[in-house]
Design a protein around this motif. Structure first.
Motif, PDB file in Angstrom:
ATOM      1  N   LYS A 227       0.857  -1.194   0.000  1.00 32.78           N
ATOM      2  CA  LYS A 227       0.000   0.000   0.000  1.00 32.78           C
ATOM      3  C   LYS A 227       0.885   1.232   0.000  1.00 32.78           C
ATOM      4  O   LYS A 227       2.071   1.152   0.320  1.00 32.78           O
ATOM      5  CB  LYS A 227      -0.928  -0.004   1.205  1.00 32.78           C
ATOM      6  N   LYS A 228       0.285   2.383  -0.329  1.00 32.63           N
ATOM      7  CA  LYS A 228       1.055   3.632  -0.310  1.00 32.63           C
ATOM      8  C   LYS A 228       1.175   4.071   1.146  1.00 32.63           C
ATOM      9  O   LYS A 228       0.176   4.272   1.818  1.00 32.63           O
ATOM     10  CB  LYS A 228       0.352   4.704  -1.150  1.00 32.63           C
ATOM     11  N   GLN A 229       2.407   4.132   1.628  1.00 28.51           N
ATOM     12  CA  GLN A 229       2.622   4.561   3.012  1.00 28.51           C
ATOM     13  C   GLN A 229       4.042   5.090   3.156  1.00 28.51           C
ATOM     14  O   GLN A 229       4.862   4.945   2.246  1.00 28.51           O
ATOM     15  CB  GLN A 229       2.407   3.383   3.970  1.00 28.51           C
ATOM     16  N   GLU A 230       4.299   5.726   4.300  1.00 29.96           N
ATOM     17  CA  GLU A 230       5.671   6.159   4.582  1.00 29.96           C
ATOM     18  C   GLU A 230       6.229   5.255   5.673  1.00 29.96           C
ATOM     19  O   GLU A 230       5.544   4.980   6.660  1.00 29.96           O
ATOM     20  CB  GLU A 230       5.685   7.614   5.042  1.00 29.96           C
ATOM     21  N   ILE A 231       7.443   4.761   5.466  1.00 35.09           N
ATOM     22  CA  ILE A 231       8.022   3.891   6.487  1.00 35.09           C
ATOM     23  C   ILE A 231       9.356   4.468   6.956  1.00 35.09           C
ATOM     24  O   ILE A 231       9.994   5.267   6.255  1.00 35.09           O
ATOM     25  CB  ILE A 231       8.258   2.451   5.953  1.00 35.09           C
ATOM     26  N   GLN A 232       9.754   4.036   8.144  1.00 37.49           N
ATOM     27  CA  GLN A 232      11.031   4.474   8.698  1.00 37.49           C
ATOM     28  C   GLN A 232      11.861   3.230   8.989  1.00 37.49           C
ATOM     29  O   GLN A 232      11.444   2.374   9.760  1.00 37.49           O
ATOM     30  CB  GLN A 232      10.765   5.263   9.981  1.00 37.49           C
ATOM     31  N   LEU A 233      13.011   3.119   8.345  1.00 36.60           N
ATOM     32  CA  LEU A 233      13.834   1.914   8.497  1.00 36.60           C
ATOM     33  C   LEU A 233      14.513   1.854   9.854  1.00 36.60           C
ATOM     34  O   LEU A 233      14.706   0.798  10.419  1.00 36.60           O
ATOM     35  CB  LEU A 233      14.906   1.859   7.408  1.00 36.60           C
TER      36      LEU A 233
END
Length: 442
Positions: free
Chosen positions: A165-171
């Motif tokens: 899905k379109k999302q923002e992630i933080q590694l």
């Protein structure tokens, strides 16, 4: 024991060739031997002045065919990657043998490659040679590629690299948020994604992953992988920078005649291709600025549409060149800002020169670089497309005005420049890292 002898092998695009040239020069200065392997096609295109200069600094050039015919379209990167992978590995052992026969005292000891040339680490490994990778993009984009198995495991992407899905992630904690649409492989097909996955496996044969960056610029990326070693900024001596096109040096004389911090510099690197409608809008936007501009418009190859300037374009305030000495331009006092595609080499050169950015990314890691420039370092602004998917002339004028009026952005640019340059001073972090890399090779 002989001195370290590096066989360095860039993928044949300028963004890979030049950082490896700069690294080679540094290694040669430290008394190492360098054999620099280009594809025959790529080597023929390189400007002779740069090559002659490098041969004088102790770098020997060798070539192998890329497996394509002379008339094949080499702007089709996929074609080039797979042809090289299918043809060059079987020829490399003989080349190594031939190079060694010419210098029995100092045989090749270490292979250094850029991305897409990892097969050479396999060949070197079989021959008992040490290996390393020079990653030509940001450390963050390498960390992202290295996290592919984790991203699949966590369901963020599927086995084709497509985001669930379109999302923002933080590694990791201190890292900027990354939009899943901005992953370096996004928009490519399964073949390309599989190639990256395979490369990431093969580059593990390299003990070091050298990056043209610094701890200060992307500290969090280094917590993700212990192999990452920042050795940047790799700054060329301008006479040694090699190119596929003749640089127009007259633009430096033109810059000398402009007022300090008055010129808008526009360049989109060696690969980005602009849509003809967008090209026209950019031309009108530069006219519309009512400011001096220096615009690099690469010569077209036959496979591309010739650049058509709109009839109403005057270009009176500006200078248009086919190719230019970018480092000299960016450090020129007349430059006010840099409209850039945010490729990593351009990003590093802009940071090194303390120049504010107007970000116009096209693809891959450029989108992640833009988020560093605008959101993390806060030394630039992004351009926003209109409802037709174009960056309009009004948007260009408005953002240039906004950028140049923002004293904070300029101050942060100069502060970041200072921080970055400290790394390559005698006791700087990057200088120390390079030293430990050379000691390892010895």
């Amino acid at each position: 024991m002989g001195i370290p002898h590096f066989l360095v092998i860039p993928y044949p695009v300028l963004g890979h060739v030049n950082p490896l040239v700069h690294l080679s020069q540094i290694l040669a200065k430290h008394g190492c031997k360098i054999s620099f392997l280009n594809t025959e096609f790529s080597h023929k295109r390189l400007n002779s002045a740069g090559l002659d200069y490098l041969k004088g600094s102790g770098i020997k050039f060798v070539t192998l065919p890329d497996g394509l015919d002379p008339e094949d379209d080499r702007s089709d990167q996929k074609k080039v990657v797979f042809s090289i992978k299918n043809n060059m590995p079987s020829m490399l052992p003989k080349l190594i043998k031939d190079v060694n026969a010419l210098d029995v005292e100092n045989n090749i000891t270490c292979v250094v490659v850029t991305m897409s040339m990892a097969w050479a680490l396999k060949v070197g490994n079989k021959l008992g040679l040490k290996g390393a990778l020079l990653w030509p993009a940001s450390a963050t984009s390498l960390a992202l590629c290295d996290c592919i198995p984790r991203l699949i495991h966590e369901g963020i992407i599927d086995s084709h690299g497509v985001p669930s899905k379109k999302q923002e992630i933080q590694l990791s904690q201190n890292m900027p948020l990354v939009d899943t649409q901005n992953f370096p492989w996004h928009g490519h097909d399964k073949l390309h994604f599989d190639h990256i996955v395979q490369e990431m496996q093969t580059i593990k044969l390299g003990e070091f992953w050298l990056c043209n960056t610094t701890y200060d610029l992307e500290p969090a990326a280094f917590s993700l992988s212990p192999r990452l070693l920042p050795i940047g900024p790799l700054m060329p001596n301008e006479s040694s920078k090699i190119s596929f096109w003749q640089e127009d040096l007259a633009c430096l004389e033109w810059l000398d005649q402009q007022l300090p911090q008055s010129v808008v510099y526009v360049s989109f690197g060696s690969l980005a291709v602009m849509d003809p409608n967008q090209f026209k809008e950019l031309a009108l936007g530069l006219d519309f600025l009512n400011k001096p501009f220096l615009w690099v418009v690469r010569p077209c190859n036959d496979k591309m549409v010739k650049h058509a300037y709109p009839n109403e374009f005057h270009g009176r305030n500006g200078k248009i060149v086919e190719w230019a000495p970018q480092k000299k331009i960016l450090s020129h006092p007349a430059i006010a800002c840099f409209i850039s595609h945010c490729g990593w080499n351009s990003t590093i050169e802009g940071v090194y020169s303390g120049v504010p950015f107007l970000c116009w990314p096209f693809a891959k890691d450029q989108l992640v670089n833009k988020s560093y420039i605008c959101d993390v370092w806060e030394i630039g602004l992004g351009l926003v497309k209109d409802e037709n998917g174009l960056i309009s002339k009004e948007e260009i004028r408005m953002k240039v005005k906004q950028l140049l009026e923002d004293k904070g952005i300029k101050a942060r640019s100069l502060k970041l420049k200072e921080l970055t340059m400290k790394n390559i001073a005698k006791d700087g972090q990057s200088s120390k890292n390079l030293e430990s890399f050379i000691n390892w090779a010895k």
